[in-house]
Every structure is written in structure tokens, then in C-alpha cells.
Design an enzyme around this catalytic site. Structure first.
Site, mmCIF file in Angstrom:
data_model
loop_
_atom_site.group_PDB
_atom_site.id
_atom_site.type_symbol
_atom_site.label_atom_id
_atom_site.label_comp_id
_atom_site.label_asym_id
_atom_site.label_seq_id
_atom_site.Cartn_x
_atom_site.Cartn_y
_atom_site.Cartn_z
ATOM 1 N N ASP A 163 0.845 -1.191 0.000
ATOM 2 C CA ASP A 163 0.000 0.000 0.000
ATOM 3 C C ASP A 163 0.883 1.244 0.000
ATOM 4 O OD1 ASP A 163 -1.584 2.083 2.143
ATOM 5 O OD2 ASP A 163 -2.707 1.329 0.435
ATOM 6 N N ASN A 175 -1.489 13.193 -4.611
ATOM 7 C CA ASN A 175 -2.372 13.699 -5.663
ATOM 8 C C ASN A 175 -2.778 15.143 -5.406
ATOM 9 O OD1 ASN A 175 -2.520 11.482 -7.398
ATOM 10 N ND2 ASN A 175 -4.133 10.498 -6.212
ATOM 11 N N ASP A 227 0.056 9.285 -10.710
ATOM 12 C CA ASP A 227 0.123 8.164 -11.649
ATOM 13 C C ASP A 227 1.561 7.700 -11.846
ATOM 14 O OD1 ASP A 227 -2.598 8.193 -11.986
ATOM 15 O OD2 ASP A 227 -2.556 9.332 -13.859
ATOM 16 N N GLU A 255 -4.371 2.704 -4.814
ATOM 17 C CA GLU A 255 -2.945 2.674 -4.466
ATOM 18 C C GLU A 255 -2.570 1.377 -3.768
ATOM 19 O OE1 GLU A 255 -4.949 4.771 -0.937
ATOM 20 O OE2 GLU A 255 -5.246 4.514 -3.083
#
Length: 207
Positions: free
Chosen positions: A127, A135, A144, A170
Site C-alpha cells: 500500500d 495527488n 500516476d 494505491e
């Protein structure tokens, strides 16, 4: 001449078919010339030779059509098989990272947990912490890129028998074959200590 043309059709050879057709015409013409020189050719002989010419032409045309359709059908089947292969691949991987997707991972786990399967494996979840802040701070393009970098690192840690997957968002997963818990822990620790992530953790910028 029908039998040789049939063989040409079986082997899908247009050049040989044309040569066979020309040879057939030569044979028929030679036969007609011999008959004409030996004795006067009556109407019956003329009709017979015309029929032979017609049979040769029809056989050639039929064989040529058969070869053409056969090659076209093979090309269509080949393209269809390639398209199906591409579709199967697209359905099995995550479009963003190139890793196997959740469905493919679950199918593999179903296979491995079947009572008849006795191979040893470990399933590890990976994770990205605080990914939302990445973000929010640096934009989704940067987020990304982080996911793609992680995917590349996971693939570099995997052997041919292992599987790196994107679980969703994620969250990622690894299916490690023929290892115990200790071996899997070492593998995941190596992933966490990858140069890219050490640099990212120690730098002021995400890069």
C-alpha cells in the site's frame, strides 16, 4: 490435368497452378495438332478438344478461387486469433500500470487455494501511504507516475513464477511462489528499500 490442379489447391500454390494450367493447354493443343496432321479433324474431334479446353479453364478457375478463398480465410482467422489474444491480454492487466488486474489475481488465488494444488506460496499486500496527499499536492499526473514506478519496482522483484498485481487504487499485491513467510518478508522489504523509494522518502520533493 484435374488431379494436378487439385494438388496445387491443397498446397495453396498459385504459381504451380498456373504452370499446370499452361501445361494442360499445351498438351491439349499438341494433341489437337497431332490429330490434325494424322488425319482430317472432323467435327466430333473439334468438339472434344473444345470440351477439353473448357474443362481445363474451369478447373483452373475453380482451383484459383479455392486458393484465394483459402488464403483469405486463413488471414481472417489469423487476425481474429491475434485480436482475441489482445483482448484477453487487455482484460487481464491494469491499463495504468501494466500489472495484472484484480480479477486475474483472484483467478490465480482461486487456482492456488484449490485443495488439489499443493504448491507453497505467499500473498503480500502493498500500500502507498498518504497517496491522497501526493495527488492533492503534486497533481494526479505525479500520482500516476508514483503508481507506475511502484509497479516497475514490483515487477523487478518478481520471478517468472511470481505475480505482481494492482489490487485497486494505491493498493497492490504480490503472489510469491515457493517461498515461506520469511522469504516473502525479505522480498517485500527489498521492495520497500528500493532506491527510488529511499530517494523519495529522503527528498523534499516527491521525485
Amino acid at each position: 490435368f484435374v488431379f494436378p490442379m487439385t494438388l496445387c489447391t491443397i498446397f495453396n500454390d498459385r504459381k504451380l497452378l498456373l504452370k499446370t494450367f499452361v501445361a494442360s493447354l499445351i498438351c491439349i493443343t499438341t494433341g489437337a495438332a497431332i490429330v490434325a496432321l494424322d488425319r482430317q479433324m472432323d467435327q466430333l474431334y473439334m468438339v472434344n478438344f473444345v470440351i477439353l479446353y473448357a474443362e481445363a479453364a474451369v478447373s483452373y478457375g475453380a482451383a484459383l478461387l479455392s486458393i484465394t478463398f483459402s488464403k483469405d480465410s486463413f488471414t481472417i482467422m489469423e487476425k481474429q486469433a491475434d485480436a482475441n489474444s489482445r483482448l484477453r491480454y487487455a482484460a487481464s492487466v491494469d491499463g495504468r500500470t501494466g500489472l495484472y488486474n484484480n480479477r486475474t489475481m483472484m483467478d490465480r488465488l482461486t487456482e492456488l487455494t484449490d485443495p488439489v494444488v499443493t504448491c507453497q506460496f505467499c500473498f503480500a499486500m502493498v500500500d502507498v501511504d498518504n497517496f491522497k496527499s501526493v495527488n492533492d499536492t503534486y497533481g494526479h499526473d505525479c500520482g500516476d507516475e508514483v503508481l507506475v514506478k511502484l509497479a516497475n519496482c514490483m515487477q523487478s522483484q518478481c520471478r517468472a513464477s511470481d505475480m505482481a498485481c494492482r489490487y485497486g487504487g494505491e493498493e497492490f499485491a504480490m503472489i510469491l511462489m515457493d517461498v515461506d513467510e520469511k522469504g516473502a518478508a525479505v522480498n517485500v522489504a527489498m521492495l520497500a528499500g528500493h532506491e527510488y523509494f529511499r530517494k523519495a522518502a529522503g527528498a523534499e520533493d516527491i521525485y
